[in-house]
Design a protein around this motif. Structure first.
Motif, PDB file in Angstrom:
ATOM      1  N   ALA A 185       0.834  -1.208   0.000  1.00 39.63           N
ATOM      2  CA  ALA A 185       0.000   0.000   0.000  1.00 39.63           C
ATOM      3  C   ALA A 185       0.865   1.253   0.000  1.00 39.63           C
ATOM      4  N   GLU A 238       9.344   3.697   7.377  1.00 42.16           N
ATOM      5  CA  GLU A 238       9.147   2.247   7.558  1.00 42.16           C
ATOM      6  C   GLU A 238       9.916   1.773   8.794  1.00 42.16           C
ATOM      7  N   ARG A 239       9.192   1.004   9.619  1.00 43.53           N
ATOM      8  CA  ARG A 239       9.784   0.560  10.894  1.00 43.53           C
ATOM      9  C   ARG A 239      10.912  -0.449  10.681  1.00 43.53           C
ATOM     10  N   ARG A 264       9.134 -11.260   4.311  1.00 40.83           N
ATOM     11  CA  ARG A 264       7.776 -11.729   4.635  1.00 40.83           C
ATOM     12  C   ARG A 264       7.125 -12.363   3.408  1.00 40.83           C
ATOM     13  N   ARG A 269       3.859 -13.510   1.696  1.00 34.98           N
ATOM     14  CA  ARG A 269       2.437 -13.255   1.835  1.00 34.98           C
ATOM     15  C   ARG A 269       1.685 -13.579   0.563  1.00 34.98           C
ATOM     16  N   GLN A 321       3.917 -11.399  -3.622  1.00 31.32           N
ATOM     17  CA  GLN A 321       3.943 -10.040  -3.046  1.00 31.32           C
ATOM     18  C   GLN A 321       5.378  -9.596  -2.822  1.00 31.32           C
ATOM     19  N   ASP A 353      -4.062  -2.841   4.776  1.00 30.96           N
ATOM     20  CA  ASP A 353      -4.349  -3.603   5.993  1.00 30.96           C
ATOM     21  C   ASP A 353      -4.506  -2.739   7.229  1.00 30.96           C
ATOM     22  N   GLY A 400      -6.423  -9.519  -0.116  1.00 30.40           N
ATOM     23  CA  GLY A 400      -5.744  -8.583   0.788  1.00 30.40           C
ATOM     24  C   GLY A 400      -4.906  -7.555   0.056  1.00 30.40           C
TER      25      GLY A 400
HETATM   26  P1  FAS Z   1       1.568  -4.604   5.141  1.00 31.70           P
HETATM   27  O1  FAS Z   1       1.274  -5.210   6.484  1.00 31.70           O
HETATM   28  O2  FAS Z   1       2.045  -5.469   4.031  1.00 31.70           O
HETATM   29  O3  FAS Z   1       2.676  -3.453   5.303  1.00 31.70           O
HETATM   30  C1  FAS Z   1       2.660  -2.583   6.420  1.00 31.70           C
HETATM   31  C2  FAS Z   1       4.072  -2.028   6.578  1.00 31.70           C
HETATM   32  O4  FAS Z   1       4.040  -1.059   7.627  1.00 31.70           O
HETATM   33  C3  FAS Z   1       5.065  -3.104   6.978  1.00 31.70           C
HETATM   34  O5  FAS Z   1       6.207  -3.035   6.177  1.00 31.70           O
HETATM   35  C4  FAS Z   1       5.387  -2.767   8.441  1.00 31.70           C
HETATM   36  O6  FAS Z   1       6.719  -3.079   8.800  1.00 31.70           O
HETATM   37  C5  FAS Z   1       5.157  -1.267   8.474  1.00 31.70           C
HETATM   38  N1  FAS Z   1       4.832  -0.750   9.806  1.00 31.70           N
HETATM   39  C6  FAS Z   1       3.998  -1.319  10.720  1.00 31.70           C
HETATM   40  N2  FAS Z   1       3.961  -0.552  11.830  1.00 31.70           N
HETATM   41  C7  FAS Z   1       4.774   0.520  11.597  1.00 31.70           C
HETATM   42  C8  FAS Z   1       5.155   1.651  12.363  1.00 31.70           C
HETATM   43  N3  FAS Z   1       4.695   1.834  13.600  1.00 31.70           N
HETATM   44  N4  FAS Z   1       6.020   2.551  11.825  1.00 31.70           N
HETATM   45  C9  FAS Z   1       6.485   2.382  10.562  1.00 31.70           C
HETATM   46  N5  FAS Z   1       6.176   1.311   9.783  1.00 31.70           N
HETATM   47  C10 FAS Z   1       5.325   0.397  10.302  1.00 31.70           C
HETATM   48  N6  FAS Z   1      -3.021 -11.588   1.287  1.00 31.70           N
HETATM   49  C11 FAS Z   1      -3.315 -12.358   0.226  1.00 31.70           C
HETATM   50  O7  FAS Z   1      -3.964 -11.880  -0.701  1.00 31.70           O
HETATM   51  N7  FAS Z   1      -2.897 -13.686   0.188  1.00 31.70           N
HETATM   52  C12 FAS Z   1      -2.159 -14.248   1.208  1.00 31.70           C
HETATM   53  O8  FAS Z   1      -1.808 -15.431   1.166  1.00 31.70           O
HETATM   54  C13 FAS Z   1      -1.813 -13.465   2.316  1.00 31.70           C
HETATM   55  N8  FAS Z   1      -1.046 -13.985   3.338  1.00 31.70           N
HETATM   56  C14 FAS Z   1      -0.760 -13.186   4.432  1.00 31.70           C
HETATM   57  C15 FAS Z   1       0.010 -13.683   5.512  1.00 31.70           C
HETATM   58  C16 FAS Z   1       0.278 -12.869   6.627  1.00 31.70           C
HETATM   59  C17 FAS Z   1       1.113 -13.416   7.791  1.00 31.70           C
HETATM   60  C18 FAS Z   1      -0.219 -11.554   6.683  1.00 31.70           C
HETATM   61  C19 FAS Z   1       0.048 -10.687   7.898  1.00 31.70           C
HETATM   62  C20 FAS Z   1      -0.957 -11.048   5.613  1.00 31.70           C
HETATM   63  C21 FAS Z   1      -1.232 -11.858   4.482  1.00 31.70           C
HETATM   64  N9  FAS Z   1      -1.971 -11.379   3.390  1.00 31.70           N
HETATM   65  C22 FAS Z   1      -2.281 -12.133   2.321  1.00 31.70           C
HETATM   66  C23 FAS Z   1      -2.442 -10.049   3.364  1.00 31.70           C
HETATM   67  C24 FAS Z   1      -1.305  -9.202   2.900  1.00 31.70           C
HETATM   68  O9  FAS Z   1      -0.845  -9.650   1.670  1.00 31.70           O
HETATM   69  C25 FAS Z   1      -1.798  -7.795   2.942  1.00 31.70           C
HETATM   70  O10 FAS Z   1      -3.083  -7.665   2.365  1.00 31.70           O
HETATM   71  C26 FAS Z   1      -0.835  -6.837   2.292  1.00 31.70           C
HETATM   72  O11 FAS Z   1       0.432  -7.055   2.858  1.00 31.70           O
HETATM   73  C27 FAS Z   1      -1.383  -5.424   2.550  1.00 31.70           C
HETATM   74  O12 FAS Z   1      -0.384  -4.543   2.336  1.00 31.70           O
HETATM   75  P2  FAS Z   1      -0.209  -3.263   3.287  1.00 31.70           P
HETATM   76  O13 FAS Z   1      -1.526  -2.654   3.527  1.00 31.70           O
HETATM   77  O14 FAS Z   1       0.882  -2.484   2.657  1.00 31.70           O
HETATM   78  O15 FAS Z   1       0.242  -3.830   4.720  1.00 31.70           O
END
Ligand code: FAS
Ligand code: PHB
Length: 389
Positions: free
Chosen positions: A13, A32-33, A42, A44, A101, A285, A297
């Motif tokens: 995102a 980014e943390r 990761r 996913r 991803q 997310d 997702g």
């Molecule tokens: P993300 O969670 O990918 O990214 C958020 C980012 O913010 C991370 O890099 C994190 O380090 C950072 N962050 C968090 N807190 C912070 C802070 N306080 N300060 C700065 N940075 C911070 N979707 C599918 O469609 N198919 C799948 O099989 C699938 N498997 C998944 C398995 C797991 C374990 C998880 C958790 C999710 C899975 N998903 C899957 C869903 C996943 O793909 C998400 O939909 C996708 O990563 C969404 O992307 P973002 O919204 O960018 O969130």
């Protein structure tokens, strides 16, 4: 530091939004943390709608995706007794692309610096301030020093466990949540996939999914009860269970191998409304979670940032706020339809602890109906391919 839009989180995102804003000449900085290596570690999502692949093409970042991505025109639903192919191409004229991803994230990260998208990795203790004003501030710590990023807007792309949603005052938003009593145990192995398309299998032992990352790398999942300990599932036990759940026709085609990654993901449906509070917006997310059954997702993150980038460009170029005001409702309309599809497919394909004989018969009847109804198959196909923006 100052920028137009401060983005928290360098997942799909945040990276997609950052690139879209930079392509429109709007300044953005991502905080980014984690380290870049950790973000890429990761494992996913695996299936991309054209919603997402079109964005990569629009950004001119689809070179590797076009070479390494696998075009899929259909997938299978099975219950051990039969396999139902959902022919996405014939039923909708569309397709999906299998491209991990991790690879999408790598492409976006690699292009950031030469496109003027600054990503500040390993930024700890991010905190939001004055989000109800037009001069919000983001503080964080980096390289042992305190840092301040001033911007016109902050966008929380920091995932389910991030800080941005939590910066919204209690009572200013509503949470909708369903936690499932099971998760997915995923295994990644450098072995050829058991089929050229994905297989979603319902079995009395539980759900299984046969997916892939390439023609030489497979991704499999099995449903496991919440609280399962990964150590209780050595590779051989996973391969044995996959053979049972995917059924006697598929089992002989499964190539076993050592796991190069193994993890458990909890399943939940979650939506936070609204996706804006003052100068803070949420995307991906950070605002919603779907069970991965429908492969939505990552693709919902892409549609969120498509809407938000359009609205931010309208604001910075034309001074218009109407699209920003409409962002949350517009994004939530598509989010809730994807939540519905992901919930429904999860309900259909997984065993729930409270299920009895009646529920099992309903499951068989529903799969029987899908097997014999083009209308039912079309409904599944158009949701899986991705609803219109
Ligand atoms: P993300 O969670 O990918 O990214 C958020 C980012 O913010 C991370 O890099 C994190 O380090 C950072 N962050 C968090 N807190 C912070 C802070 N306080 N300060 C700065 N940075 C911070 N979707 C599918 O469609 N198919 C799948 O099989 C699938 N498997 C998944 C398995 C797991 C374990 C998880 C958790 C999710 C899975 N998903 C899957 C869903 C996943 O793909 C998400 O939909 C996708 O990563 C969404 O992307 P973002 O919204 O960018 O969130
Ligand atoms: C994956 O390959 O990781 C994958 C594919 C489809 C899903 C979920 C995960 O629905």
């Amino acid at each position: 530091m100052k920028t137009d839009v401060a983005i928290v989180g360098a997942g799909p995102a945040g990276l997609l939004l950052g690139h879209l804003l930079r392509a429109a000449g709007i300044d953005a900085v991502i905080v980014e943390r984690q380290s870049a290596a950790h973000v890429l570690s990761r494992i996913r999502a695996g299936v991309l709608e054209t919603t997402t692949t079109d964005l990569m093409s629009q950004l001119g970042l689809d070179h590797r995706l076009n070479i390494e991505g696998l075009r899929h025109d259909g997938f299978h639903l099975s219950d051990g007794a039969r396999s139902i192919r959902i022919d996405i191409a014939a039923l909708t004229g569309r397709h999906v692309t299998v491209y991990g991803q991790t690879e999408l994230t790598r492409d976006l990260m690699d292009a950031a610096s030469k496109r003027g998208l600054e990503i500040l990795y390993e930024a700890a203790d991010a905190a939001l301030h004055d989000i109800e004003t037009s001069t919000p501030r983001l503080t964080f710590r980096r390289d042992g020093s305190a840092a301040l990023l001033e911007s016109r807007f902050i966008v929380g792309c920091d995932g389910f466990h991030g800080v941005c949603r939590r910066a919204i005052p209690a009572g200013a938003g509503r949470t909708f949540e369903k936690v499932y009593p099971f998760g997915w145990l995923g295994i990644l192995a450098d072995v050829p996939p058991c089929d050229h398309e994905l297989i979603y299998a319902s079995h009395t032992n539980g759900f299984a999914l046969a997916s892939m990352r390439s023609e030489t790398r497979s991704r499999y999942y099995i449903q496991i009860p919440s609280g399962t300990n990964l150590e209780d599932w050595p590779d051989d036990r996973i391969w044995d269970e996959l053979a049972v759940r995917l059924g006697p026709d598929v089992a002989p085609r499964i190539t076993r191998g050592a796991a190069i990654e193994k993890s458990i993901a909890p399943l939940r449906s979650f939506v936070f409304e609204p996706m804006r509070h003052g100068s803070l917006f949420l995307a991906g997310d950070a605002a919603h979670i779907v069970p991965p059954t429908g492969a939505k997702g990552l693709n919902l993150a892409a549609s969120d940032v498509t809407y938000l980038a359009d609205a931010l460009v309208d604001f910075f170029r034309q001074g218009r706020e109407a699209s920003l005001k409409a962002y949350s409702d517009r994004a939530l309309a598509r989010i809730w339809k994807s939540e519905r599809f992901s919930w429904a497919l999860t309900r259909l394909m997984h065993n729930f602890p409270e299920d009895g004989d009646f529920d099992q018969r309903i499951r068989i009847a529903e799969l029987d109906y899908i097997a014999n109804s083009i209308a039912a198959q079309t409904t599944i196909a158009e949701n899986y391919a991705g609803l219109p923006l």
